[in-house]
Design a protein around this motif. Structure first.
Motif, PDB file in Angstrom:
ATOM      1  N   CYS A 142      -1.873   3.242  -9.999  1.00  0.00           N
ATOM      2  CA  CYS A 142      -1.101   2.011 -10.175  1.00  0.00           C
ATOM      3  C   CYS A 142      -2.060   0.838 -10.075  1.00  0.00           C
ATOM      4  O   CYS A 142      -2.743   0.675  -9.061  1.00  0.00           O
ATOM      5  CB  CYS A 142      -0.015   1.913  -9.109  1.00  0.00           C
ATOM      6  N   PHE A 143      -2.112   0.029 -11.126  1.00  0.00           N
ATOM      7  CA  PHE A 143      -3.039  -1.099 -11.151  1.00  0.00           C
ATOM      8  C   PHE A 143      -2.347  -2.445 -10.978  1.00  0.00           C
ATOM      9  O   PHE A 143      -3.011  -3.455 -10.756  1.00  0.00           O
ATOM     10  CB  PHE A 143      -3.839  -1.104 -12.457  1.00  0.00           C
ATOM     11  N   GLU A 144      -1.024  -2.492 -11.107  1.00  0.00           N
ATOM     12  CA  GLU A 144      -0.310  -3.732 -10.842  1.00  0.00           C
ATOM     13  C   GLU A 144       1.150  -3.445 -10.563  1.00  0.00           C
ATOM     14  O   GLU A 144       1.701  -2.423 -10.977  1.00  0.00           O
ATOM     15  CB  GLU A 144      -0.461  -4.736 -11.989  1.00  0.00           C
ATOM     16  N   MET A 145       1.778  -4.344  -9.805  1.00  0.00           N
ATOM     17  CA  MET A 145       3.207  -4.228  -9.522  1.00  0.00           C
ATOM     18  C   MET A 145       3.767  -5.622  -9.256  1.00  0.00           C
ATOM     19  O   MET A 145       3.026  -6.554  -8.922  1.00  0.00           O
ATOM     20  CB  MET A 145       3.450  -3.313  -8.322  1.00  0.00           C
ATOM     21  N   LYS A 195      -2.317  -7.292  -8.474  1.00  0.00           N
ATOM     22  CA  LYS A 195      -3.179  -6.307  -9.133  1.00  0.00           C
ATOM     23  C   LYS A 195      -3.998  -5.562  -8.085  1.00  0.00           C
ATOM     24  O   LYS A 195      -4.265  -6.079  -6.999  1.00  0.00           O
ATOM     25  CB  LYS A 195      -4.089  -6.990 -10.151  1.00  0.00           C
ATOM     26  N   MET A 196      -4.408  -4.346  -8.444  1.00  0.00           N
ATOM     27  CA  MET A 196      -5.159  -3.487  -7.533  1.00  0.00           C
ATOM     28  C   MET A 196      -6.526  -3.174  -8.103  1.00  0.00           C
ATOM     29  O   MET A 196      -6.647  -2.821  -9.282  1.00  0.00           O
ATOM     30  CB  MET A 196      -4.414  -2.158  -7.273  1.00  0.00           C
ATOM     31  N   GLU A 197      -7.544  -3.304  -7.279  1.00  0.00           N
ATOM     32  CA  GLU A 197      -8.891  -2.875  -7.631  1.00  0.00           C
ATOM     33  C   GLU A 197      -9.285  -1.744  -6.688  1.00  0.00           C
ATOM     34  O   GLU A 197      -9.372  -1.940  -5.471  1.00  0.00           O
ATOM     35  CB  GLU A 197      -9.885  -4.028  -7.519  1.00  0.00           C
ATOM     36  N   TYR A 198      -9.522  -0.566  -7.247  1.00  0.00           N
ATOM     37  CA  TYR A 198      -9.892   0.605  -6.462  1.00  0.00           C
ATOM     38  C   TYR A 198     -11.411   0.646  -6.297  1.00  0.00           C
ATOM     39  O   TYR A 198     -12.144   0.750  -7.288  1.00  0.00           O
ATOM     40  CB  TYR A 198      -9.413   1.885  -7.146  1.00  0.00           C
ATOM     41  N   VAL A 258      -6.357  -2.453   1.504  1.00  0.00           N
ATOM     42  CA  VAL A 258      -5.711  -1.357   2.210  1.00  0.00           C
ATOM     43  C   VAL A 258      -6.472  -0.077   1.915  1.00  0.00           C
ATOM     44  O   VAL A 258      -6.957   0.129   0.800  1.00  0.00           O
ATOM     45  CB  VAL A 258      -4.229  -1.189   1.804  1.00  0.00           C
ATOM     46  N   LYS A 259      -6.596   0.749   2.933  1.00  0.00           N
ATOM     47  CA  LYS A 259      -7.181   2.072   2.747  1.00  0.00           C
ATOM     48  C   LYS A 259      -6.037   3.041   2.550  1.00  0.00           C
ATOM     49  O   LYS A 259      -5.203   3.221   3.436  1.00  0.00           O
ATOM     50  CB  LYS A 259      -8.024   2.462   3.964  1.00  0.00           C
ATOM     51  N   VAL A 260      -5.968   3.653   1.359  1.00  0.00           N
ATOM     52  CA  VAL A 260      -4.799   4.423   0.970  1.00  0.00           C
ATOM     53  C   VAL A 260      -5.222   5.806   0.480  1.00  0.00           C
ATOM     54  O   VAL A 260      -6.157   5.940  -0.306  1.00  0.00           O
ATOM     55  CB  VAL A 260      -4.025   3.707  -0.158  1.00  0.00           C
ATOM     56  N   THR A 261      -4.501   6.823   0.923  1.00  0.00           N
ATOM     57  CA  THR A 261      -4.677   8.173   0.401  1.00  0.00           C
ATOM     58  C   THR A 261      -3.656   8.402  -0.694  1.00  0.00           C
ATOM     59  O   THR A 261      -2.446   8.330  -0.451  1.00  0.00           O
ATOM     60  CB  THR A 261      -4.504   9.226   1.504  1.00  0.00           C
ATOM     61  N   ILE A 262      -4.139   8.636  -1.911  1.00  0.00           N
ATOM     62  CA  ILE A 262      -3.250   8.814  -3.059  1.00  0.00           C
ATOM     63  C   ILE A 262      -3.188  10.278  -3.456  1.00  0.00           C
ATOM     64  O   ILE A 262      -4.045  11.085  -3.094  1.00  0.00           O
ATOM     65  CB  ILE A 262      -3.715   7.967  -4.263  1.00  0.00           C
ATOM     66  N   ASP A 263      -2.168  10.615  -4.218  1.00  0.00           N
ATOM     67  CA  ASP A 263      -2.018  11.939  -4.802  1.00  0.00           C
ATOM     68  C   ASP A 263      -2.627  11.880  -6.199  1.00  0.00           C
ATOM     69  O   ASP A 263      -2.108  11.209  -7.086  1.00  0.00           O
ATOM     70  CB  ASP A 263      -0.534  12.310  -4.862  1.00  0.00           C
ATOM     71  N   SER A 264      -3.728  12.608  -6.405  1.00  0.00           N
ATOM     72  CA  SER A 264      -4.450  12.500  -7.674  1.00  0.00           C
ATOM     73  C   SER A 264      -3.716  13.136  -8.846  1.00  0.00           C
ATOM     74  O   SER A 264      -4.155  13.006  -9.987  1.00  0.00           O
ATOM     75  CB  SER A 264      -5.832  13.141  -7.539  1.00  0.00           C
ATOM     76  N   GLY A 270       0.803  -1.221   0.000  1.00  0.00           N
ATOM     77  CA  GLY A 270       0.000   0.000   0.000  1.00  0.00           C
ATOM     78  C   GLY A 270       0.827   1.258   0.000  1.00  0.00           C
ATOM     79  O   GLY A 270       0.445   2.266  -0.606  1.00  0.00           O
ATOM     80  N   ASN A 271       1.982   1.220   0.659  1.00  0.00           N
ATOM     81  CA  ASN A 271       2.842   2.397   0.713  1.00  0.00           C
ATOM     82  C   ASN A 271       3.398   2.770  -0.663  1.00  0.00           C
ATOM     83  O   ASN A 271       3.858   3.905  -0.858  1.00  0.00           O
ATOM     84  CB  ASN A 271       4.000   2.170   1.688  1.00  0.00           C
ATOM     85  N   GLU A 272       3.392   1.823  -1.594  1.00  0.00           N
ATOM     86  CA  GLU A 272       3.806   2.136  -2.962  1.00  0.00           C
ATOM     87  C   GLU A 272       2.707   2.878  -3.723  1.00  0.00           C
ATOM     88  O   GLU A 272       2.961   3.482  -4.767  1.00  0.00           O
ATOM     89  CB  GLU A 272       4.171   0.849  -3.714  1.00  0.00           C
ATOM     90  N   LEU A 273       1.482   2.820  -3.215  1.00  0.00           N
ATOM     91  CA  LEU A 273       0.359   3.500  -3.852  1.00  0.00           C
ATOM     92  C   LEU A 273       0.144   4.895  -3.282  1.00  0.00           C
ATOM     93  O   LEU A 273      -0.300   5.803  -3.989  1.00  0.00           O
ATOM     94  CB  LEU A 273      -0.931   2.689  -3.667  1.00  0.00           C
ATOM     95  N   GLY A 274       0.419   5.050  -2.000  1.00  0.00           N
ATOM     96  CA  GLY A 274       0.178   6.323  -1.324  1.00  0.00           C
ATOM     97  C   GLY A 274       0.431   6.171   0.158  1.00  0.00           C
ATOM     98  O   GLY A 274       1.317   5.422   0.569  1.00  0.00           O
ATOM     99  N   THR A 275      -0.366   6.859   0.954  1.00  0.00           N
ATOM    100  CA  THR A 275      -0.230   6.796   2.410  1.00  0.00           C
ATOM    101  C   THR A 275      -1.287   5.864   2.968  1.00  0.00           C
ATOM    102  O   THR A 275      -2.490   6.111   2.821  1.00  0.00           O
ATOM    103  CB  THR A 275      -0.393   8.190   3.034  1.00  0.00           C
ATOM    104  N   VAL A 276      -0.859   4.786   3.610  1.00  0.00           N
ATOM    105  CA  VAL A 276      -1.792   3.784   4.133  1.00  0.00           C
ATOM    106  C   VAL A 276      -2.466   4.323   5.394  1.00  0.00           C
ATOM    107  O   VAL A 276      -1.796   4.763   6.334  1.00  0.00           O
ATOM    108  CB  VAL A 276      -1.062   2.460   4.440  1.00  0.00           C
ATOM    109  N   GLN A 277      -3.795   4.276   5.412  1.00  0.00           N
ATOM    110  CA  GLN A 277      -4.570   4.696   6.567  1.00  0.00           C
ATOM    111  C   GLN A 277      -5.030   3.516   7.414  1.00  0.00           C
ATOM    112  O   GLN A 277      -5.165   3.639   8.634  1.00  0.00           O
ATOM    113  CB  GLN A 277      -5.807   5.495   6.116  1.00  0.00           C
TER     114      GLN A 277
END
Length: 211
Positions: free
Chosen positions: A170-173, A187-190, A159-165, A143-150
């Motif tokens: 990011c949909f996969e890593m 993979k990530m599903e938002y 994971v609940k993540v705050t991203i920078d719009s 999650g930390n690779e996506l943004g800030t994990v809450q």
């Protein structure tokens, strides 16, 4: 150069003046705004109107007469509430969208930045992590690779993540676990995601407008 600035071939460009605003004690104003105000930004002005959003959101929140919205220009807006309790209830419904595109809405903070606000908080389901690595630590690391994990929901691999719009989604890593073995593609599903560019994954334009 004239007082209007340089002619760049596209017409006369006005000069930008810079002035300095002296510091003053605005602590009372800051305390009031932090308690009663949220501020936001639309993602895609081609499909979203701030004026329409300011009119519609109090109805969506069922707070007509208890909240006042204002268009701040440049795609931004604010809502002033009578009660902080109403703000807390509204923020529980994030992430926000309007006319099928995302909206950044945050509690007001004394931030001076051209992109403020840009934060959007999503629950993100992470797919492909081996079941024996479903731990708070491993999900938080991803999650930390996506943004800030809450928050982390281990049971449901979320994971609940705050991203920078301003950054692409990011949909996969690829993930390499320290215990060895091959890299795993996750993979990530938002959840509650509306509107993004299918070419570059930006939240701020559609594929037809992608630069």
């Amino acid at each position: 150069m004239s007082r209007f600035g340089e002619n760049n071939g596209k017409g006369i460009k006005p000069m930008v003046r810079t002035i300095r605003v002296h510091a003053f004690n605005n602590s009372d104003l800051i305390r009031r705004l932090k308690r009663t105000t949220i501020i936001g930004r639309i993602m895609n002005p081609d499909f979203q109107s701030v004026g329409s959003l300011v009119l519609m959101m109090p109805r969506v929140w069922k707070l007509e007469g208890r909240v006042v919205g204002k268009d701040l220009g440049l795609g931004t807006f604010r809502f002033d509430f009578e009660r902080e309790e109403d703000i807390l209830e509204v923020m529980k419904t994030e992430p926000f969208n309007f006319n099928h595109w995302m909206v950044s809405i945050v509690r007001w903070e004394p931030v001076i930045h051209k992109d403020y606000p840009s934060a959007i908080t999503f629950w993100v389901k992470i797919i492909g992590v081996p079941r024996d690595f479903w731990t708070d630590q491993d999900f938080r690391r991803i999650g930390n690779e996506l943004g800030t994990v809450q928050e982390v929901d281990e049971e449901n691999a979320r994971v609940k993540v705050t991203i920078d719009s301003t950054m692409p989604l990011c949909f996969e890593m690829s993930v390499q676990f320290e215990t060895g073995g091959e890299e795993v593609v996750v993979k990530m599903e938002y959840e509650k995601l509306f509107g993004y560019c299918a070419s570059c994954f930006s939240l701020r334009h559609d594929e037809e407008s992608c630069p």
